[in-house]
Design a protein around this motif. Structure first.
Motif, short mmCIF file in Angstrom:
data_model
loop_
_atom_site.label_atom_id
_atom_site.label_comp_id
_atom_site.label_asym_id
_atom_site.label_seq_id
_atom_site.Cartn_x
_atom_site.Cartn_y
_atom_site.Cartn_z
N ASP A 55 0.86 -1.18 0.00
CA ASP A 55 0.00 0.00 0.00
C ASP A 55 0.89 1.23 0.00
O ASP A 55 1.51 1.57 1.01
N GLY A 56 1.00 1.88 -1.16
CA GLY A 56 1.88 3.03 -1.27
C GLY A 56 3.33 2.62 -1.19
O GLY A 56 3.82 1.84 -2.00
N SER A 57 4.05 3.09 -0.17
CA SER A 57 5.48 2.81 -0.04
C SER A 57 5.79 1.70 0.96
O SER A 57 6.95 1.35 1.14
N ALA A 58 4.75 1.13 1.58
CA ALA A 58 4.98 0.14 2.64
C ALA A 58 4.27 -1.18 2.36
O ALA A 58 3.31 -1.25 1.60
N ILE A 59 4.78 -2.22 2.98
CA ILE A 59 4.18 -3.55 2.88
C ILE A 59 3.02 -3.65 3.86
O ILE A 59 3.19 -3.41 5.06
N LYS A 60 1.86 -4.00 3.35
CA LYS A 60 0.66 -4.08 4.18
C LYS A 60 0.45 -5.48 4.74
O LYS A 60 0.03 -5.65 5.89
N ALA A 61 0.73 -6.50 3.94
CA ALA A 61 0.51 -7.88 4.39
C ALA A 61 1.33 -8.84 3.54
O ALA A 61 1.64 -8.56 2.38
N VAL A 62 1.68 -9.98 4.12
CA VAL A 62 2.43 -11.04 3.43
C VAL A 62 1.87 -12.38 3.87
O VAL A 62 1.65 -12.62 5.06
N GLY A 63 1.63 -13.27 2.91
CA GLY A 63 1.13 -14.59 3.27
C GLY A 63 0.82 -15.44 2.06
O GLY A 63 0.82 -14.95 0.93
N PRO A 64 0.50 -16.73 2.27
CA PRO A 64 0.28 -17.64 1.14
C PRO A 64 -1.11 -17.57 0.52
O PRO A 64 -1.29 -17.88 -0.65
N ASN A 65 -2.11 -17.16 1.29
CA ASN A 65 -3.47 -17.22 0.77
C ASN A 65 -4.21 -15.91 1.02
O ASN A 65 -5.38 -15.91 1.43
N LEU A 66 -3.56 -14.82 0.75
CA LEU A 66 -4.17 -13.52 1.01
C LEU A 66 -5.21 -13.18 -0.06
O LEU A 66 -5.06 -13.55 -1.22
N SER A 67 -6.23 -12.47 0.36
CA SER A 67 -7.23 -11.97 -0.58
C SER A 67 -6.69 -10.70 -1.22
O SER A 67 -6.31 -9.75 -0.53
N ASP A 381 16.79 -1.59 10.77
CA ASP A 381 16.27 -2.96 10.73
C ASP A 381 14.79 -3.06 11.09
O ASP A 381 14.18 -4.10 10.87
N LYS A 382 14.20 -1.99 11.61
CA LYS A 382 12.76 -1.99 11.89
C LYS A 382 11.95 -1.51 10.70
O LYS A 382 10.72 -1.57 10.71
N GLY A 390 4.50 -3.66 7.50
CA GLY A 390 4.98 -2.40 8.03
C GLY A 390 6.34 -1.96 7.52
O GLY A 390 6.73 -0.81 7.72
N MET A 391 7.07 -2.88 6.87
CA MET A 391 8.38 -2.52 6.35
C MET A 391 8.26 -1.75 5.04
O MET A 391 7.25 -1.84 4.33
N ALA A 392 9.31 -1.00 4.71
CA ALA A 392 9.33 -0.31 3.42
C ALA A 392 9.27 -1.34 2.29
O ALA A 392 9.87 -2.42 2.39
N ALA A 393 8.56 -0.99 1.23
CA ALA A 393 8.41 -1.91 0.09
C ALA A 393 9.65 -1.82 -0.79
O ALA A 393 9.62 -1.35 -1.92
N VAL A 415 13.16 -4.67 -9.56
CA VAL A 415 13.57 -3.82 -8.44
C VAL A 415 12.42 -2.87 -8.10
O VAL A 415 11.90 -2.16 -8.95
N MET A 416 12.05 -2.89 -6.83
CA MET A 416 11.06 -1.94 -6.30
C MET A 416 11.67 -1.25 -5.08
O MET A 416 12.25 -1.91 -4.22
N ARG A 417 11.55 0.05 -5.04
CA ARG A 417 11.97 0.79 -3.84
C ARG A 417 10.83 1.67 -3.36
O ARG A 417 10.32 2.51 -4.11
N GLU A 418 10.44 1.44 -2.12
CA GLU A 418 9.35 2.18 -1.50
C GLU A 418 8.10 2.17 -2.38
O GLU A 418 7.44 3.20 -2.58
#
Length: 425
Positions: A55-67, A381-382, A390-393, A415-418
């Motif tokens: 979502d924008g510049s950050a990672i919103k969710a990660v998983g195997p079966n996300l909608s 590292d956060k 929550g991490m930067a994309a 390559v993707m940055r933010e």
């Protein structure tokens, strides 16, 4: 008065409309990446068939079966390995020196000629080209260690942050603090010529002033040279530099080549030891005890040969081997600042992987040096160095799995940055 009031009210309404339209026009894009394999550098594992929602510049969710949201842009990397963007903790974006020498003395002469011949403005333009090369090679975060003239590194960082030129997230050191003459040999007629890139600091007052100048002009790190002359900073000198920097919340990166300089640096407890080509076991023990991170910049054999320094290769690899076996913290750094065989800066920076392989370091640990360890050293590292909520994309992709073949990192396809895509094959 009433006429002016009506005019002011109309103007305010118009301004509010413009601001609303501007905000509405820059709504964050939602992106869904289908990853065939997703690497967790900390665990040294790869999970199959994962989805990353950005979502924008950050990672919103990660998983195997996300909608996947209906309005999401889908990027299919189902045949690739996805991993966090890479880090290079020792770069020189604004220095590009042609290698023509066949010895250390000739190389130092070339560096001096470069410093005299290139203006700060031209160095900034070189930096923009090098930064783009690094980003396209997969480096989304770098720490620049000086040799940038009159603070071209800080201007380059500003330009990248403001979206003027593409490049990695940058941390910079400004001018390098060093004993008289820095890393070059000067003569009595031109004793101050090295001040183009260095701040000469021999007394405590000079050291304190140099640190404060760099911080004032926008540096993120304090970079010092310990031992490129016959006189070196003592342990007490180095502890003073560390303490003085810490008062402003800054940490110290220390260039060291010789055995005595390396021992002083490790015993003093700097945040990172740069190069350390002749570190002995006692110095490595001090480094481990004091939590110093070795940024070894182990030039590969081909690059050393081009510089006329091939004889150094066994010693450089040996330091990496011994440091790894002794569990000294290590982070990746390239120190690339040369034109060699017309290769791009990013391509040259990735070649250092070969030296870590030669040192017998497993692929998973080399990858940690390029991500997890580096992010921890830089204090991010956060927010960077992993693919999680929550991490930067900041992420890249390769055709092969780097955990199986670390050389796969030399062929980055995405390559993707933010959250912004800079490369996609």
């Amino acid at each position: 008065m009433e006429k002016h009031s009506r005019f002011l009210a109309t103007a305010l309404v118009f301004l509010a409309f413009i601001l609303f339209a501007s905000v509405a026009g820059v709504q964050a894009e939602t992106v869904a990446i289908k990853a065939g394999r997703l690497i967790d550098p900390v665990a040294g594992t790869a999970a199959a068939n994962q989805i990353i929602i950005i979502d924008g510049s950050a990672i919103k969710a990660v998983g195997p079966n996300l909608s996947i949201p209906k309005d999401a842009r889908i990027i299919d990397l189902s045949r690739a390995t996805v991993l966090p963007g890479l880090f290079d903790c020792h770069t020189h974006m604004c220095a590009t020196i042609r290698v023509r020498g066949n010895s250390m003395e000739e190389l130092r002469s070339e560096i001096l000629v470069y410093m005299i011949g290139e203006t700060t403005g031209y160095r900034a333009l070189l930096g923009a080209a090098n930064a783009r090369s690094m980003l396209e090679a997969g480096f989304t975060t770098i720490r620049d260690m000086g040799n940038a003239g009159n603070y071209a590194d800080i201007d380059l960082k500003r330009a990248i942050d403001n979206g003027l030129v593409p490049g990695p997230k940058m941390f910079v050191s400004g001018k390098i603090i060093a004993p008289f003459a820095g890393q070059v040999i000067v003569n009595t007629e031109f004793r101050d010529i090295g001040k183009q890139d260095y701040i000469y600091a021999d007394t405590r007052d000079e050291i304190r002033k140099a640190i404060r100048e760099n911080i004032h002009f926008g540096a993120d790190w304090v970079k010092i040279v310990v031992d490129d002359q016959r006189y070196i900073y003592s342990v007490d000198d180095l502890k003073f530099i560390i303490d003085e920097s810490a008062q402003a919340g800054f940490r110290v990166a220390a260039h060291t080549i010789t055995e005595p300089g390396g021992l002083n640096t490790a015993e003093a407890g700097v945040a990172s030891i740069e190069h350390g080509f002749l570190l002995n076991d006692k110095a490595l023990e001090w480094a481990k005890k004091n939590g110093c991170v070795l940024v070894g910049t182990p030039f590969p054999k081909g690059q050393l040969k081009a510089m006329g320094l091939a004889d150094f290769y066994p010693a450089i690899v040996d330091v990496q081997r011994r440091a790894y076996k002794m569990n000294v913290a290590m982070a990746y750094g390239s120190d690339c600042s040369f034109i060699i065989q017309n290769k791009g800066r990013g391509e040259l920076a990735l070649e250092h992987i070969e030296s870590f392989v030669e040192a017998g370091i497993p692929a998973a640990d080399i990858l940690r040096m390029l991500t997890t360890n580096a992010a921890k050293l830089l204090g991010v590292d956060k927010e960077r160095g992993a693919i999680s909520q929550g991490m930067a994309a900041d992420l890249i992709a390769t055709a092969e799995n780097p955990l199986d073949n670390i050389q796969a990192l030399k062929n980055v396809t995405f390559v993707m940055r933010e959250g912004k895509i800079y490369k996609q094959k």
